[in-house]
Design an enzyme around this catalytic site. Sequence first.
Site, PDB file in Angstrom:
ATOM      1  NE  ARG A 175      49.113  47.438  85.142  1.00  8.70           N
ATOM      2  CZ  ARG A 175      48.416  48.552  84.902  1.00  8.70           C
ATOM      3  NH1 ARG A 175      48.958  49.540  84.211  1.00  8.70           N
ATOM      4  NH2 ARG A 175      47.187  48.684  85.346  1.00  8.70           N
ATOM      5  CB  CYS A 235      41.763  48.923  80.366  1.00  5.76           C
ATOM      6  SG  CYS A 235      40.662  50.239  80.938  1.00  5.76           S
TER       7      CYS A 235
END
Length: 278
Positions: A175, A235
């Site tokens: 990611r 995040c």
Amino acid sequence: MDALVTTEWLANELTATDLRVVDASYFSDASRDAAAEYEAGHIPGAVFMDLGEIADLSNPLPSMLPSPEKFASRMQSLGLGDGSRIVLYDDSPLHTSARAWWMLRTFGAHDVAILDGGIAKWKAEGRALATGKESLRHRHFTVWADDKGVRTLDQMKANLDSAAEQVVDARSAARFTGEEPDPRPATHAGHIPGSKNLHYATLFNADGTWKSPDDLKAAFDAAGIDLSKPVVATCGSGITAGVLVFAAHLLGNDAALYDGSWSEWGADRTTPKAMGAA
């Protein structure tokens, strides 16, 4: 009370009148029902903290901090009040008790700990469980907020130029690099320029307990983060960044958390995005 407590310590403290135990399990999809799992079996006396509801539900971004008034109201209804010692646990792969720990500290509760290994370790040791819901007594929780540990989009943009704070991203390497697309629609892949990657899941042992302080420090070192200097964690939606903030706290660093995280930065067309490894 230490920030990280053992199951043995908690078992010995369960009858203390000032102790409150909180199940802060939260799941990112609908395959598991945190409230139902809590009612099926929880640590005796524990109450359920619904992180999905204790948020700013008027904000299109997920999991954003609620107002101080809403947070205080929810804590009062759970029987969490001024002077309570609060121990959090979860049974989530996202280790969501760390997000709850950060929220409670942001809103003025400072005697807050996380149960090492969560309820999984408690169950593995054959300790007692309760079912159903607990009877709750309202307690006064003062409305308060201290935003020194919270970062906004504007502050993160300013940090691009100042580099006053190291930015560490809790998402997976795929990611972070952009190899894997973001699951949210209309959200760019990649990461905040200049940020470092430290996947939150690498900070735990196989049994779900936290790694030793030496191993935690080695993980930050390997990611290129100097814990003697300011740190802000990010995040996908502000949940697993809490893991990095808590780990930094165990090592003596009061890291901040970017609440909007990539769900905000990645969807904003005015923000620069970086791809590839840090």
